[in-house]
Scaffold this active site. Structure first.
Site, short mmCIF file in Angstrom:
data_model
loop_
_atom_site.label_atom_id
_atom_site.label_comp_id
_atom_site.label_asym_id
_atom_site.label_seq_id
_atom_site.Cartn_x
_atom_site.Cartn_y
_atom_site.Cartn_z
CG PHE A 1 -1.88 1.10 1.37
CD1 PHE A 1 -2.19 1.93 0.31
CD2 PHE A 1 -2.51 1.33 2.58
CE1 PHE A 1 -3.08 2.98 0.44
CE2 PHE A 1 -3.42 2.36 2.73
CZ PHE A 1 -3.70 3.19 1.66
CB CYS A 2 1.04 4.30 0.09
SG CYS A 2 1.64 6.00 -0.05
CB ILE A 3 5.93 4.52 0.57
CG1 ILE A 3 7.44 4.38 0.37
CG2 ILE A 3 5.55 4.34 2.01
CD1 ILE A 3 8.24 5.38 1.18
N GLY B 1 4.03 -0.41 -1.21
CA GLY B 1 4.08 -1.08 -2.50
C GLY B 1 5.40 -0.86 -3.21
#
Length: 585
Positions: free
Chosen positions: A315-317, A319
């Site tokens: 999720f987000c950073i 990822g």
């Protein structure tokens, strides 16, 4: 040392100048007199050369087209004339801003202030749009002008806000006293209160999904959640949340918990809870987050479950970190991951949305000088930066309500999480800023070396599910689409409604909003993908759950306890790392 060497030299003989006579003065040609020194060369030795070679950024080229400026001026004078002579026109202009669209503003002396503010704000915005310059400078101009416009609203000041005056009179001054108390409290705390933080407690009414911490190191605690179904998929799944925030955005209230939803779908779920870095973690690097973070977590998950592979969601950073870990495994030909899910994550940083206004070579160099060799990027600074991306909603709204009106913020779990910021290690942040945001090196094959291996995202040959959010201002949805194209293997992209958080955390049980899918797309651009997409009511979670069901393996008996072998339960979820705060409560 230099001073000592010079003291050993023989003293220079003094120069004896002959006395000048009138004849000698007149005989000396004027051209031979001592030349005047240039202001730059007249500075201390070496400074002129430094100035000549300094990397001073050039000012961007900006032009104003006279015809456009004249048109804007003409429109302004026409609108101003109508506003000044007509009360209905004044009210109509003021009501264009929702902050003034109520009787307290429209039926008072302050209608004129509101109308003039709206007119001036519209004109400043139009003038900014009319500036002819490069796209980045244009974006920066718009950002700076919008910050100034939002800050100077008459609603933000005691003297020009009639709602504040009314509240003070009705409360007989109590609202003013309470507002001052709120201001002093927040000044001591060092940040604006956005919610009633006393209403929440981690592990009590947020982050309450049952589980156990089964492993920990200097970077993370690994949580295994207890199953809620008799059968589970044999292949586990590992969640990698962003390190820039606490993980419990994925586990707020039980009705909105992606963690609980995933467990209830019959998955054995593990989750990384990153440490909230303190001074002792100030030397940690991106390589550490990969080798001691994602790669270590994968190994522990496989050891506990006895499976050869795990599914991974970032999720987000989180990822971005997960993708570098998977590229590392691919470079070593280690087949440990079964599928990959990306939630609003950037791998291709060619378009970073509004955050791009902060990114240039000078800013990166400044951060590198400040942090690359150690130190912390404070959570308070990160939190303030993100708040000022939406200043009216996340800054000035609370200035008015908390301090001018003396109101107490309402309890809201999402804003409680938003205020619970995290520090980042300086070397990690400086490397991330340059190699991702400035130079976009991750999508360039073999440009980066992480934890000893060259990065090639196309070598991640896995089934991938990627989700973007249509109104995301942190990860623009077209960048999320382009990011997944850099990976190998079959891909499914879906586009959720709303923004970065509300689009991602869209509980299936509430069946709100919608998402877009395109099952038959050979699109070469994000717009082509969207043009052929179909809107589906409800949450994208349901679509993802169906996709994940094809990658979780055979159904087996759910484990009776968390952990296995040498990985025994350490403490109940959500663990202790998530409770460490970067800022005072």
């Amino acid at each position: 040392m230099q001073r000592d060497q010079e003291s050993e030299k023989k003293p220079a003989k003094p120069r004896i100048r002959p006395k000048k006579t009138a004849g000698s003065r007149s005989a000396t040609p004027k051209a031979q007199s001592k030349p005047r020194r240039d202001p730059v060369s007249a500075v201390e030795p070496g400074l002129a050369a430094a100035a000549a070679t300094a990397n001073i950024p050039k000012l961007p080229s900006m032009q104003l087209i006279p015809e456009r400026m004249q048109a804007i001026q003409k429109r302004y004078l026409e609108d101003l004339g109508r506003v000044l002579v007509s009360k209905p026109e004044m009210e109509k202009m003021a009501a264009q801003d929702k902050r003034f669209d109520n009787p307290t503003w429209l039926d008072s002396f302050f209608t004129g202030f509101a109308a003039l503010y709206v007119l001036n704000a519209k004109t400043l915005t139009a003038m900014t749009d009319a500036v002819q310059t490069d796209p980045k400078t244009q974006a920066r101009l718009k950002f700076l002008v919008q910050q100034w416009v939002d800050a100077t609203s008459p609603a933000n000041f005691f003297a020009t806000n009639p709602e504040v005056h009314k509240k003070m009179l009705e409360s007989q001054g109590e609202s003013l006293r309470t507002g001052i108390e709120n201001l002093v409290h927040d000044m001591r705390k060092g940040r604006i209160s956005q919610t009633d933080e006393t209403a929440f407690e981690i592990g009590k009414n947020v982050a309450v999904t049952p589980g156990e911490v089964v492993y920990q190191n200097k970077l993370l605690q690994l949580i295994q959640y207890k199953p809620t179904t008799e059968k589970v998929g044999a292949v586990p799944i590992l969640f990698v949340p962003p390190s820039i925030n606490k993980f419990y955005i994925m586990d707020l209230q039980q009705s909105s918990s992606l963690v609980k939803f995933t467990v209830d779908q019959g998955n054995t779920l593990f989750l990384v809870s990153w440490i909230n870095e303190q001074d002792e973690h100030s030397q940690l690097t991106w390589d550490d987050y990969v080798s001691e973070g994602i790669l270590k977590a994968i190994d522990v998950v496989l050891d506990i479950t006895g499976q050869p592979k795990t599914n991974v969601l970032g999720f987000c950073i989180g990822g971005t970190i997960a993708a570098t870990g998977l590229a590392h495994l691919a470079a070593r030909h280690e087949d440990k991951v079964n599928s990959f899910t990306l939630m609003t994550s950037l791998l291709d940083f060619s378009n970073t949305g509004v955050l791009d206004v902060f990114i240039d070579e000078q800013h990166c160099r400044m951060r590198e000088q400040q942090l690359a060799k150690g130190g912390l990027m404070k959570g308070s600074e990160l939190s303030s930066t993100f708040s000022f991306l939406r200043p009216n909603d996340l800054v000035w709204n609370y200035v008015v309500n908390n301090y001018l009106k003396g109101e107490k913020p309402m309890p809201f779990d999402l804003l409680y999480w938003n205020s619970d910021s995290t520090n980042l290690p300086g070397p990690f942040f400086a490397w991330y800023l340059r190699n991702m945001y400035l130079e976009n090196n991750l999508v360039k094959k073999n440009r980066l070396t992480v934890a000893g291996e060259k990065m090639d995202l196309s070598s991640i040959n896995l089934p991938t599910y990627a989700m973007g959010a249509r109104e995301d201002h942190i990860v623009p949805w077209d960048s999320a689409w382009k990011s997944v194209q850099a990976l190998g293997g079959p891909k499914r992209f879906v586009l959720g409604a709303s923004g970065h958080i509300a689009g991602s955390i869209n509980p299936a049980s509430k069946n709100k909003r919608s998402f877009w899918v395109n099952d038959n797309s050979n699109a070469s651009t994000p717009q082509q993908w969207l043009d052929g997409a179909t809107e589906v009511p409800g949450s994208w979670w349901n679509d993802w759950a169906k996709w994940l069901a094809n990658h979780r393996g055979d159904l087996v008996d759910a484990p009776r306890q968390c952990g296995a072998g040498r990985f025994k339960p350490i403490e109940p979820a959500p663990g202790s790392y998530v409770r460490v705060r970067a800022v005072s409560a």
